[in-house]
Design a protein around this motif. Sequence first.
Motif, short mmCIF file in Angstrom:
data_model
loop_
_atom_site.label_atom_id
_atom_site.label_comp_id
_atom_site.label_asym_id
_atom_site.label_seq_id
_atom_site.Cartn_x
_atom_site.Cartn_y
_atom_site.Cartn_z
N ARG A 1 0.63 -1.31 -0.02
CA ARG A 1 -0.11 -0.04 -0.05
C ARG A 1 0.98 1.21 -0.07
N CYS A 2 2.06 1.15 -0.25
CA CYS A 2 2.96 2.14 -0.17
C CYS A 2 2.84 2.90 -1.44
N ASP A 3 2.97 4.34 -1.20
CA ASP A 3 2.88 5.17 -2.46
C ASP A 3 4.64 5.45 -3.02
N ASP A 4 4.74 5.67 -4.24
CA ASP A 4 6.05 6.02 -4.59
C ASP A 4 6.12 7.59 -4.26
N LEU A 5 7.36 8.04 -3.67
CA LEU A 5 7.69 9.25 -3.57
C LEU A 5 8.69 9.77 -4.56
N LYS A 6 8.71 11.01 -5.34
CA LYS A 6 9.38 11.41 -6.37
C LYS A 6 9.95 12.57 -5.95
N HIS A 7 11.44 12.69 -6.16
CA HIS A 7 12.07 13.90 -5.72
C HIS A 7 12.98 14.13 -7.01
N LYS A 8 13.12 15.70 -6.92
CA LYS A 8 14.04 15.98 -8.01
C LYS A 8 15.16 16.75 -7.47
N ILE A 9 16.44 16.30 -8.01
CA ILE A 9 17.58 17.01 -7.59
C ILE A 9 18.19 17.59 -8.77
N ILE A 10 19.04 18.63 -8.67
CA ILE A 10 19.79 19.39 -9.49
C ILE A 10 21.07 19.63 -8.93
N VAL A 11 22.22 18.96 -9.81
CA VAL A 11 23.52 18.88 -9.25
C VAL A 11 24.30 19.59 -10.55
N MET A 12 25.27 20.43 -10.01
CA MET A 12 26.18 21.06 -10.83
C MET A 12 27.82 20.49 -10.18
N VAL A 13 28.27 20.20 -11.43
CA VAL A 13 29.52 19.68 -11.40
C VAL A 13 30.80 20.36 -12.13
N ASN A 14 31.64 20.79 -11.58
CA ASN A 14 32.90 21.55 -12.30
C ASN A 14 33.72 20.39 -13.17
N ASN B 1 14.67 3.75 -7.59
CA ASN B 1 15.22 4.05 -8.87
C ASN B 1 15.74 5.68 -8.91
N ILE B 2 16.90 5.80 -9.73
CA ILE B 2 17.36 7.09 -10.13
C ILE B 2 17.46 7.27 -11.74
N LYS B 3 16.82 8.21 -12.10
CA LYS B 3 16.80 8.41 -13.48
C LYS B 3 17.36 9.87 -13.78
N LEU B 4 18.27 9.94 -14.80
CA LEU B 4 18.91 11.04 -15.10
C LEU B 4 17.78 11.66 -16.32
N LEU B 5 17.24 12.73 -16.11
CA LEU B 5 16.38 13.37 -17.00
C LEU B 5 16.88 14.58 -17.87
N GLU B 6 17.87 14.93 -17.40
CA GLU B 6 18.57 16.10 -18.40
C GLU B 6 20.05 16.28 -17.92
#
Length: 167
Positions: free
Chosen positions: A64-77, A140-145
């Motif tokens: 009965r658990c719902d999935d939680l979605k988070h968006k993260i933006i990372v900047m890499v030099n 899951n970890i998915k690269l969006l852009e």
Amino acid sequence: MLVDSIEIKVKKNDAIKHIFRKTPLISKIDQFNRKVENIHLEYVEYKVLKFEIVSKKKNKNNFRCDDLKHKIIVMVNTYNGHSKSVDFVPVTVKRYIAKSCIKKSNIKEEYIIENVKNDIINHFNDKVINSSIDKKILKNIKLLEISSIYKPYWIGNYNGKEVFVDA
């Protein structure tokens, strides 16, 4: 080359003053008041990675658990490999930059993506281990852009070493 770059806010004379203020007094005396030489503007490439992380709360009834979605933006030099999570992407402008003014990347894009994913997984696991109330399972970890922006730096030569100052 037409690229997205961050606006230049610091003038060359201000960069020289900043470098001179940061130089220790003993170094100035010991090295006979050497000054910063060959100050020029260069651009360092930053990779902007946007990830979507899917997780779920760990409880007794997993059906009965719902999935939680988070968006993260990372900047890499891409010059030195430093990365940080940001809330939003900095404002950029389109600008023509000569290829000779762009600092060469030392890290490949595939390596950056894998390292950031591993950092996210490690951070998530540390958070789960340290938190006894809110247990979550990473699904899951998915690269969006992935995109590139260029940040300007004033680079000077002081006693044979490169000195970077934000522009």
